[in-house]
Design an enzyme around this catalytic site. Sequence first.
Site, mmCIF file in Angstrom:
data_model
loop_
_atom_site.group_PDB
_atom_site.id
_atom_site.type_symbol
_atom_site.label_atom_id
_atom_site.label_comp_id
_atom_site.label_asym_id
_atom_site.label_seq_id
_atom_site.Cartn_x
_atom_site.Cartn_y
_atom_site.Cartn_z
ATOM 1 C CG ASN A 7 -1.826 1.173 1.325
ATOM 2 O OD1 ASN A 7 -1.782 2.062 0.480
ATOM 3 N ND2 ASN A 7 -2.644 1.202 2.351
ATOM 4 N NE ARG A 95 -6.322 1.464 0.211
ATOM 5 C CZ ARG A 95 -6.616 2.078 1.343
ATOM 6 N NH1 ARG A 95 -5.758 2.102 2.319
ATOM 7 N NH2 ARG A 95 -7.765 2.672 1.481
ATOM 8 C CG HIS A 184 -12.685 4.073 3.293
ATOM 9 N ND1 HIS A 184 -13.370 5.119 3.864
ATOM 10 C CD2 HIS A 184 -11.380 4.254 3.604
ATOM 11 C CE1 HIS A 184 -12.514 5.906 4.484
ATOM 12 N NE2 HIS A 184 -11.303 5.411 4.340
ATOM 13 N NE ARG A 244 -9.348 12.705 4.553
ATOM 14 C CZ ARG A 244 -9.390 11.431 4.193
ATOM 15 N NH1 ARG A 244 -10.188 11.041 3.234
ATOM 16 N NH2 ARG A 244 -8.640 10.542 4.793
ATOM 17 C CD GLU A 392 -8.939 -0.668 4.316
ATOM 18 O OE1 GLU A 392 -8.512 -0.271 5.418
ATOM 19 O OE2 GLU A 392 -9.184 0.086 3.373
#
Length: 410
Positions: A7, A95, A184, A244, A392
């Site tokens: 990733n 990823r 996601h 965010r 993940e």
Amino acid sequence: MDILVVNAGSSSLKFQLYNMDKNEVIAKGICERVGVLGGDNAYLEFKSNKIEKEIEINKAMPTHKEAIELMLAMLKDEKVGVIKELTEIDAIGHRIVHGEEFFKESVLIDDEVIKKMEEFEQLAPLHMPPNILGVKSCMELIPGKPNVAVFDTAFHQTMPDYAFTYALPYEDYKDLKVRKYGFHGTSHKYVSEETIELLNNKPNSKIITCHLGNGSSITAIKDGKVIDTSMGLTPLEGLMMGTRCGSVDPAAVLYVMEKRNLNTKEMDNYMNKKSGIIGIYEKNSDFREVRNDYLAGDERATLTFNMITYKIKQYIGSYAASLGGLDAIVFTGGIGENSAIAREKICENLEFLGVNIDSKINIETEENRTKKPVLISTVDSKVKVFKINTNEELAIAKDTYNIVKFGKLA
Ligand code: AMP
């Protein structure tokens, strides 16, 4: 089969080496501060099943290529490594943040796939270049081994057009591909598949998955397929997150830019790095601190906590309407998996939807934290509420395994 999951994020490189036959992570690590100010202060944290304690190594990593070189050196290091030769790595799963509309599922990477991914760089300019460099470096340094791309956006590609189209001039969808994509996806897919099993494969299941962490998103899933999700063209839309802002009136953005004399890059930074929890709570972006100060009665922490949980509750209500009913709500991610008080507040007053949390089960114990699925709703709750730990990396490893071994996803 040993599968390496990579990733390559904007300034980090996370990796895990899986032995799929034993269903075990045999080594993992993270390189931090990759490329930050030239990468001089970069460092690696590494752990393998050959060593008791995690080790840390400081090494300059100007780009993700140096990070991948260091990762491979560690994996075959005599003292701490777990393989003798790189040829022992059977496949690499990557990823990839953005697959645009083109990639609807994970794919085996070839030159054509890389070319296509390069076309989407502008859609995620911070993430796609390191993602692609990660792929190219692995192809060069572990030659002859299959590489698989697993896209964050792919699971959301089943959204209907009325859910993903923005009410902007249609030509900007056609020419610029401006639309909602969602992110996601690997996590939402992983926990929703677990949930469908927990619902005994009920046909037409209606599930809302809440991935609540530093980045947060919510997804409505009908019969295993996404029908809506909270993130958009970028991972900025939707919920308020660590740094965010989530969704705000677009005109507020223009107003602040004008009043504060900010250019687009500065405004991007303002919305992505200075808003959300850090913007309101101001001390930091860590939800644990917000929670502790909220419990102590701190005013700003209370506002932050209430804003976060209120928005999530609103999404649940709206997605229950989109789904036309609700069988299960799933909480995952750092906050979703660990914060009983957040789950309780989100589900408060949702009894009219058939949601009843069991406060004796919804508690923060070590067992609840580590156990994968925990049913936290009451026995008579119409809607089942689960806490499911996401994974993940395992989902990427599984897709890679299936594509390499069987030529297709399971
Ligand atoms: P993630 O991005 O999924 O790793 O989640 C990170 C977020 O989870 C941070 O805001 C953490 O503060 C939050 N988090 C981690 N552990 C806990 C906990 N025990 N209680 C509340 N929040 C937590």
